[in-house]
Write a protein that holds these residues in place. Structure first.
Motif, PDB file in Angstrom:
ATOM      1  N   LYS A   8       0.830  -1.207   0.000  1.00  0.00           N
ATOM      2  CA  LYS A   8       0.000   0.000   0.000  1.00  0.00           C
ATOM      3  C   LYS A   8       0.865   1.257   0.000  1.00  0.00           C
ATOM      4  CE  LYS A   8      -4.168  -1.968   1.998  1.00  0.00           C
ATOM      5  NZ  LYS A   8      -5.112  -1.936   3.127  1.00  0.00           N
ATOM      6  N   ALA A   9       1.987   1.226   0.706  1.00  0.00           N
ATOM      7  CA  ALA A   9       2.910   2.360   0.702  1.00  0.00           C
ATOM      8  C   ALA A   9       3.522   2.552  -0.687  1.00  0.00           C
ATOM      9  CB  ALA A   9       4.002   2.151   1.742  1.00  0.00           C
ATOM     10  N   GLN A  10       3.832   1.439  -1.343  1.00  0.00           N
ATOM     11  CA  GLN A  10       4.377   1.510  -2.698  1.00  0.00           C
ATOM     12  C   GLN A  10       3.348   2.073  -3.664  1.00  0.00           C
ATOM     13  OE1 GLN A  10       6.169  -2.225  -3.961  1.00  0.00           O
ATOM     14  NE2 GLN A  10       7.093  -2.503  -1.943  1.00  0.00           N
ATOM     15  N   VAL A  11       2.077   1.688  -3.485  1.00  0.00           N
ATOM     16  CA  VAL A  11       1.006   2.208  -4.339  1.00  0.00           C
ATOM     17  C   VAL A  11       0.894   3.719  -4.180  1.00  0.00           C
ATOM     18  CG1 VAL A  11      -1.521   2.329  -4.553  1.00  0.00           C
ATOM     19  CG2 VAL A  11      -0.380   0.138  -4.657  1.00  0.00           C
ATOM     20  N   LYS A  12       1.020   4.185  -2.967  1.00  0.00           N
ATOM     21  CA  LYS A  12       0.938   5.624  -2.712  1.00  0.00           C
ATOM     22  C   LYS A  12       2.040   6.365  -3.483  1.00  0.00           C
ATOM     23  CE  LYS A  12      -0.486   8.200   1.295  1.00  0.00           C
ATOM     24  NZ  LYS A  12      -0.503   8.296   2.742  1.00  0.00           N
ATOM     25  N   LYS A  13       3.253   5.830  -3.448  1.00  0.00           N
ATOM     26  CA  LYS A  13       4.371   6.450  -4.161  1.00  0.00           C
ATOM     27  C   LYS A  13       4.174   6.366  -5.675  1.00  0.00           C
ATOM     28  CE  LYS A  13       7.813   5.575  -0.578  1.00  0.00           C
ATOM     29  NZ  LYS A  13       9.010   4.813  -0.229  1.00  0.00           N
ATOM     30  N   ALA A  18       2.732   8.647 -10.962  1.00  0.00           N
ATOM     31  CA  ALA A  18       1.862   8.571 -12.131  1.00  0.00           C
ATOM     32  C   ALA A  18       1.109   9.888 -12.330  1.00  0.00           C
ATOM     33  CB  ALA A  18       0.884   7.402 -11.989  1.00  0.00           C
ATOM     34  N   MET A  19       0.622  10.471 -11.257  1.00  0.00           N
ATOM     35  CA  MET A  19      -0.109  11.736 -11.362  1.00  0.00           C
ATOM     36  C   MET A  19       0.811  12.864 -11.824  1.00  0.00           C
ATOM     37  SD  MET A  19      -3.259  11.312 -10.851  1.00  0.00           S
ATOM     38  CE  MET A  19      -3.328   9.605 -11.343  1.00  0.00           C
ATOM     39  N   LEU A  21       3.424  12.528 -13.766  1.00  0.00           N
ATOM     40  CA  LEU A  21       3.656  12.315 -15.196  1.00  0.00           C
ATOM     41  C   LEU A  21       2.420  12.668 -16.012  1.00  0.00           C
ATOM     42  CD1 LEU A  21       5.771   9.098 -14.878  1.00  0.00           C
ATOM     43  CD2 LEU A  21       6.511  11.241 -15.952  1.00  0.00           C
ATOM     44  N   LYS A  22       1.258  12.391 -15.479  1.00  0.00           N
ATOM     45  CA  LYS A  22       0.008  12.777 -16.149  1.00  0.00           C
ATOM     46  C   LYS A  22      -0.039  14.291 -16.331  1.00  0.00           C
ATOM     47  CE  LYS A  22      -4.834  13.301 -15.090  1.00  0.00           C
ATOM     48  NZ  LYS A  22      -5.831  13.151 -14.045  1.00  0.00           N
ATOM     49  N   MET A  23       0.321  15.020 -15.279  1.00  0.00           N
ATOM     50  CA  MET A  23       0.313  16.480 -15.365  1.00  0.00           C
ATOM     51  C   MET A  23       1.390  16.987 -16.318  1.00  0.00           C
ATOM     52  SD  MET A  23      -2.316  17.398 -13.862  1.00  0.00           S
ATOM     53  CE  MET A  23      -2.010  19.119 -14.200  1.00  0.00           C
ATOM     54  N   GLU A  24       2.526  16.323 -16.335  1.00  0.00           N
ATOM     55  CA  GLU A  24       3.588  16.716 -17.268  1.00  0.00           C
ATOM     56  C   GLU A  24       3.119  16.540 -18.705  1.00  0.00           C
ATOM     57  OE1 GLU A  24       8.246  15.624 -18.262  1.00  0.00           O
ATOM     58  OE2 GLU A  24       7.397  14.983 -16.351  1.00  0.00           O
ATOM     59  N   LEU A  25       2.444  15.432 -18.970  1.00  0.00           N
ATOM     60  CA  LEU A  25       1.912  15.188 -20.309  1.00  0.00           C
ATOM     61  C   LEU A  25       0.835  16.223 -20.650  1.00  0.00           C
ATOM     62  CD1 LEU A  25       2.305  13.202 -22.631  1.00  0.00           C
ATOM     63  CD2 LEU A  25       0.565  11.754 -21.595  1.00  0.00           C
ATOM     64  N   HIS A  26      -0.006  16.522 -19.692  1.00  0.00           N
ATOM     65  CA  HIS A  26      -1.053  17.529 -19.889  1.00  0.00           C
ATOM     66  C   HIS A  26      -0.432  18.894 -20.191  1.00  0.00           C
ATOM     67  CE1 HIS A  26      -3.892  20.624 -18.426  1.00  0.00           C
ATOM     68  NE2 HIS A  26      -4.784  19.864 -19.028  1.00  0.00           N
ATOM     69  N   ASP A  27       0.580  19.270 -19.421  1.00  0.00           N
ATOM     70  CA  ASP A  27       1.248  20.554 -19.647  1.00  0.00           C
ATOM     71  C   ASP A  27       1.886  20.606 -21.029  1.00  0.00           C
ATOM     72  OD1 ASP A  27       0.470  21.274 -17.105  1.00  0.00           O
ATOM     73  OD2 ASP A  27       2.461  21.003 -16.207  1.00  0.00           O
ATOM     74  N   LEU A  28       2.475  19.507 -21.449  1.00  0.00           N
ATOM     75  CA  LEU A  28       3.050  19.450 -22.793  1.00  0.00           C
ATOM     76  C   LEU A  28       1.980  19.708 -23.843  1.00  0.00           C
ATOM     77  CD1 LEU A  28       5.539  16.422 -22.988  1.00  0.00           C
ATOM     78  CD2 LEU A  28       6.006  18.800 -23.549  1.00  0.00           C
ATOM     79  N   SER A  29       0.823  19.100 -23.660  1.00  0.00           N
ATOM     80  CA  SER A  29      -0.241  19.247 -24.653  1.00  0.00           C
ATOM     81  C   SER A  29      -0.731  20.692 -24.741  1.00  0.00           C
ATOM     82  CB  SER A  29      -1.410  18.311 -24.346  1.00  0.00           C
ATOM     83  OG  SER A  29      -2.141  18.753 -23.218  1.00  0.00           O
ATOM     84  N   GLU A  30      -0.713  21.400 -23.629  1.00  0.00           N
ATOM     85  CA  GLU A  30      -1.170  22.790 -23.634  1.00  0.00           C
ATOM     86  C   GLU A  30      -0.175  23.725 -24.304  1.00  0.00           C
ATOM     87  OE1 GLU A  30      -2.177  23.795 -19.590  1.00  0.00           O
ATOM     88  OE2 GLU A  30      -4.230  23.135 -19.917  1.00  0.00           O
ATOM     89  N   GLU A  31       1.079  23.313 -24.365  1.00  0.00           N
ATOM     90  CA  GLU A  31       2.113  24.170 -24.937  1.00  0.00           C
ATOM     91  C   GLU A  31       2.417  23.858 -26.401  1.00  0.00           C
ATOM     92  OE1 GLU A  31       5.410  23.675 -22.304  1.00  0.00           O
ATOM     93  OE2 GLU A  31       4.338  24.558 -20.614  1.00  0.00           O
ATOM     94  N   LEU A  32       1.708  22.894 -26.968  1.00  0.00           N
ATOM     95  CA  LEU A  32       1.982  22.526 -28.358  1.00  0.00           C
ATOM     96  C   LEU A  32       1.842  23.722 -29.275  1.00  0.00           C
ATOM     97  CD1 LEU A  32       0.220  19.063 -28.560  1.00  0.00           C
ATOM     98  CD2 LEU A  32       2.656  19.511 -28.620  1.00  0.00           C
ATOM     99  N   PRO A  33       2.667  23.833 -30.278  1.00  0.00           N
ATOM    100  CA  PRO A  33       3.628  22.852 -30.781  1.00  0.00           C
ATOM    101  C   PRO A  33       4.985  22.887 -30.080  1.00  0.00           C
ATOM    102  CG  PRO A  33       3.567  24.687 -32.287  1.00  0.00           C
ATOM    103  CD  PRO A  33       2.559  24.969 -31.202  1.00  0.00           C
TER     104      PRO A  33
END
Length: 65
Positions: A8-13, A18-19, A21-33
């Protein structure tokens, strides 16, 4: 062997990673191209993180947690 609490501690980390990286991907999409070259790398990292998270959650479910 990991205990249920360890898993459970590993899942938390993993979830936090994962969240992020999700935000990093989202930020990339907003700055395209701008930065489009980074999409495959960030997407692969996000995919791996969410894949690991799903596997860990399945393991916890197997153990009754």
């Amino acid at each position: 062997m990991d205990t249920l609490d360890d898993l459970k501690a590993q899942v938390k980390k993993l979830s936090a990673r994962a969240m992020n990286l999700k935000m990093e991907l989202h930020d990339l999409s907003e700055e395209l191209p701008i930065g489009w070259e980074k999409i495959p790398e960030v997407a692969a990292k996000a995919y791996q993180a969410f894949d690991e998270l799903a596997a860990m959650r399945a393991r916890i479910a197997e153990l009754g947690g």
